[in-house]
Design an enzyme around this catalytic site. Structure first.
Site, PDB file in Angstrom:
ATOM      1  N   HIS A 164       9.220  33.204  75.619  1.00  0.00           N
ATOM      2  CA  HIS A 164       9.888  32.291  75.349  1.00  0.00           C
ATOM      3  C   HIS A 164       9.526  31.095  74.869  1.00  0.00           C
ATOM      4  O   HIS A 164       9.930  30.096  74.472  1.00  0.00           O
ATOM      5  CB  HIS A 164      10.010  31.773  76.700  1.00  0.00           C
ATOM      6  CG  HIS A 164      12.101  31.409  76.760  1.00  0.00           C
ATOM      7  ND1 HIS A 164      12.450  31.568  75.620  1.00  0.00           N
ATOM      8  CD2 HIS A 164      12.425  31.536  77.649  1.00  0.00           C
ATOM      9  CE1 HIS A 164      13.474  30.846  75.912  1.00  0.00           C
ATOM     10  NE2 HIS A 164      13.897  30.984  77.005  1.00  0.00           N
ATOM     11  N   ASP A 386      23.061  46.728  62.499  1.00  0.00           N
ATOM     12  CA  ASP A 386      23.479  47.660  62.623  1.00  0.00           C
ATOM     13  C   ASP A 386      21.878  48.615  61.688  1.00  0.00           C
ATOM     14  O   ASP A 386      21.489  47.656  60.794  1.00  0.00           O
ATOM     15  CB  ASP A 386      24.481  47.957  61.719  1.00  0.00           C
ATOM     16  CG  ASP A 386      24.819  49.281  61.709  1.00  0.00           C
ATOM     17  OD1 ASP A 386      23.918  50.201  61.504  1.00  0.00           O
ATOM     18  OD2 ASP A 386      25.703  49.445  60.673  1.00  0.00           O
TER      19      ASP A 386
END
Length: 443
Positions: A164, A386
């Site tokens: 992070h 996708d």
């Protein structure tokens, strides 16, 4: 317990390793405060592709191309010892060491085992995520990004863990969008080069020197306690409209001024704290992760890469939160976010350097009942990723940095909906699921 067989684990490096201009990324106080925080974990569930498409090979090859653009993810954390003042400094070395890619199979698990009608999350789900128990400082030896592709009976889950300090939610999902585009069409000619956040804290000397005593011993890894329960609460477009109407009715704001995220956050905050067993005079807090990109002066590029998050907080008493109503709770969150200025961020950074208090785990071990932590955002376009065999059918958060009251917000699969992946103590969850007032605003 699900059976998972790990087929392979490999390091994927950028396709073209060009070191020019990529050698070093200095870390800001906002980054360094996360030195002992777990890697962030997220995951996407997909329908199962045709094995004839060789999708594992395609994922690995396209990842190499994506890392050439998002090169910080292929680097490592480096530490420099400053003997003159007994301190250390950290930076991201963009050396192209690579990201971890894991291929696993779990034939005993189906999509229905993960997407339960009641929104409950099975305990075994944690093994579908890499980097469990790994903290930001472990990036000295561990990859800054790891991905685990698990083939299920009728689906595929891509779980990932990332450091992070290197990136926030906006950056990781931009990376995923790029990776999926390359995987689906094999082209990268029209993709823009990466814009880094830069050193946006004016007047500060870099690298920042941290006393050795603050970095010598990493706190023990804190695994997700079995006492925590996970639940995904689904808010339909109608649910959210009703919440916003209730806010308007109580405080008189026009509907278009009521943020869906803030309305749902206020509803979750009031409902969870109501069942946390706290006294009326005790303090309660709502933390909200704020993207600073467009709040800084001058603002940063909306698409810039890095960790640009500030944790803001609203504090009140349990009694006031309960008695004042949803509209009031919404207004506290809204006013806090509207009041944040560039000066607040500058003062935070300067104070952190003067009096370093590195966050040890999550947002503090004491916050198990008195707080909620709002993270992620329904603005992230998680369902547009996708890879060539269909869009995701669900998004989930992994178990890292989990304390009771952690709320991870995602957009729902239907337009205008919000899913909240919540981590709660069992007794709080039981009471919440019996709360008619809460459930009537949750689909």
């Amino acid at each position: 317990m699900a059976d998972v067989t790990f087929i392979s684990s490999s390091i994927v490096r950028p396709q073209i390793i060009n070191q020019e201009g990529r050698e070093k990324i200095h870390l800001t106080p906002f980054d360094l405060n996360l030195l002992y925080v777990d890697y962030t974990q997220r995951g996407l569930l997909f329908p199962k592709p045709d094995p004839e498409t060789h999708f594992i090979s395609r994922l690995r090859t396209s990842l190499s191309s994506a890392l050439d653009i998002y090169f910080p993810f292929a680097g490592r954390l480096n530490k420099v010892e400053n003997h003159e003042d007994e301190t250390v400094s950290f930076y991201i070395n963009c050396d192209g060491s690579g990201a971890k890619f894991i291929h696993a199979v779990s034939d005993s698990v189906s999509v229905s085992d993960l997407l339960r009608p009641d929104g409950s999350v099975p305990d075994f789900f944690r093994i579908f995520y890499p980097m469990n128990g790994v903290k930001s400082i472990d990036g000295l030896s561990e990859p800054l990004l790891a991905l685990q592709v698990t083939e299920m009976r009728d689906g595929v889950f891509i779980g990932f863990g990332y450091n992070h300090m290197v990136a926030d939610g906006a950056s990781i999902w931009n990376f995923f969008r790029t990776w999926s585009k390359i995987c689906s069409n094999g082209q990268r000619e029209n993709l823009q080069p990466l814009a880094l956040k830069g050193l946006f804290v004016d007047g500060m000397d870099f690298p920042i020197h941290i006393p050795v005593s603050d970095t010598e011993t990493s706190p023990p890894s804190r695994e997700l306690s079995p006492t925590f329960k996970e639940r995904v609460f689904h808010f339909t477009k109608r649910n959210i409209s009703d919440l916003k109407a209730k806010v308007n009715g109580e405080i008189g704001l026009r509907d278009h001024k009521v943020s869906s995220l803030q309305a749902v956050s206020a509803h979750m905050w009031r409902s969870i704290i109501r069942h946390s067993g706290l006294n009326q005079e005790e303090k309660t807090r709502c933390f909200v992760a704020v993207d600073l990109r467009q709040r800084l002066n001058p603002p940063l590029d909306k698409e810039c890469f890095g960790h640009v998050i500030y944790n803001s907080v609203v504090t009140t008493t349990v009694g006031e939160l309960h008695d004042q109503g949803l509209g009031w709770a919404f207004l506290q969150i809204n006013n806090m976010l509207r009041s944040l200025t560039n000066e607040d961020y500058r003062i935070y950074a300067e104070n952190w350097v003067r009096n370093m208090k590195i966050q040890k785990s999550g947002l503090g071990s004491k916050m198990t009942r008195d707080s909620v932590i709002v993270s992620s955002s329904p603005r992230f376009e998680v369902y547009d990723n996708d890879f060539g065999w269909g869009k995701p059918i669900a998004v989930r958060a992994g178990p890292s940095n989990s304390i009771s009251g952690k709320l991870v917000f995602f957009r729902g699969i239907e337009e205008g909906c919000i899913d909240v992946h919540a981590f709660l103590l069992p007794d709080v969850l039981v009471k919440l699921l019996a709360d008619v007032e809460f459930l009537e605003k949750c689909g």
